[in-house]
Design an enzyme around this catalytic site. Structure first.
Site, mmCIF file in Angstrom:
data_model
loop_
_atom_site.group_PDB
_atom_site.id
_atom_site.type_symbol
_atom_site.label_atom_id
_atom_site.label_comp_id
_atom_site.label_asym_id
_atom_site.label_seq_id
_atom_site.Cartn_x
_atom_site.Cartn_y
_atom_site.Cartn_z
ATOM 1 N N CYS A 35 0.955 -1.173 0.143
ATOM 2 C CA CYS A 35 0.143 -0.009 -0.078
ATOM 3 C C CYS A 35 0.759 1.128 -0.006
ATOM 4 C CB CYS A 35 -1.026 0.077 1.242
ATOM 5 S SG CYS A 35 -1.900 1.355 1.599
ATOM 6 N N CYS A 38 0.419 3.177 3.545
ATOM 7 C CA CYS A 38 0.918 2.729 4.998
ATOM 8 C C CYS A 38 1.978 1.506 4.995
ATOM 9 C CB CYS A 38 -0.268 2.264 5.886
ATOM 10 S SG CYS A 38 -1.026 0.608 5.100
ATOM 11 N N CYS A 81 -7.268 -0.842 1.365
ATOM 12 C CA CYS A 81 -6.161 -1.597 2.237
ATOM 13 C C CYS A 81 -7.017 -1.755 3.393
ATOM 14 C CB CYS A 81 -5.134 -0.571 2.395
ATOM 15 S SG CYS A 81 -3.766 -1.060 3.388
ATOM 16 N N CYS A 84 -5.193 0.894 6.305
ATOM 17 C CA CYS A 84 -5.471 2.196 6.411
ATOM 18 C C CYS A 84 -6.581 2.875 5.737
ATOM 19 C CB CYS A 84 -4.096 3.124 5.823
ATOM 20 S SG CYS A 84 -4.000 2.938 4.003
ATOM 21 N N CYS A 106 -8.403 -4.766 -10.344
ATOM 22 C CA CYS A 106 -7.867 -3.684 -11.321
ATOM 23 C C CYS A 106 -7.477 -2.670 -10.464
ATOM 24 C CB CYS A 106 -9.150 -3.301 -12.046
ATOM 25 S SG CYS A 106 -8.539 -1.947 -13.314
#
Length: 123
Positions: A35, A38, A81, A84, A106
């Site tokens: 991510c 984070c 995510c 976060c 995607c």
């Protein structure tokens, strides 16, 4: 949310990226995608494939790393995510890609960072 540091409206992160312009669309090195907000590991490079859609495509994420929220149109599922809440993209199912899951994550390149090879994704 971390995306507010990028733009005042987090949905614009998706809108400002055109197909084929993302850093990881045609990128196929060995490693882990994390991510961008984070650093949480999200995808292994072994699950990435070329969908031809213009955005990075994966057939599955790491267990527990990604939250899924069905869109009201029932055609796609938003993915974020789990750590976060950062927007990653959408999941589509049943598009006929030759993948083990018949799913297509995607994902927006701006929501990812790549950690090469066997490097530690948290560093």
């Amino acid at each position: 949310m971390w995306t507010t540091t990028l733009v005042s409206d987090p949905e614009n992160v998706v809108c400002c990226r055109y197909p084929g312009t993302g850093e990881y669309d045609k990128f196929f090195e060995e490693g882990i995608y994390t991510c961008a907000g984070c650093g949480t590991p999200l995808y292994r490079s072994t699950t990435k494939f070329n969908s031809g859609c213009g955005w990075p495509a994966f057939f599955e994420g790491l267990l527990g790393a990604i939250n899924r929220t069905p869109n009201p149109d029932e055609r796609r599922v938003e993915i974020t995510c789990a750590a976060c809440g950062g927007h990653l993209g959408h999941v589509f199912k049943g598009e006929g890609f030759p993948t083990p899951t018949d799913k297509h994550h995607c994902v927006n390149s701006v929501s990812l960072k790549f950690v090469p090879g066997n490097a530690n994704p948290s560093s």
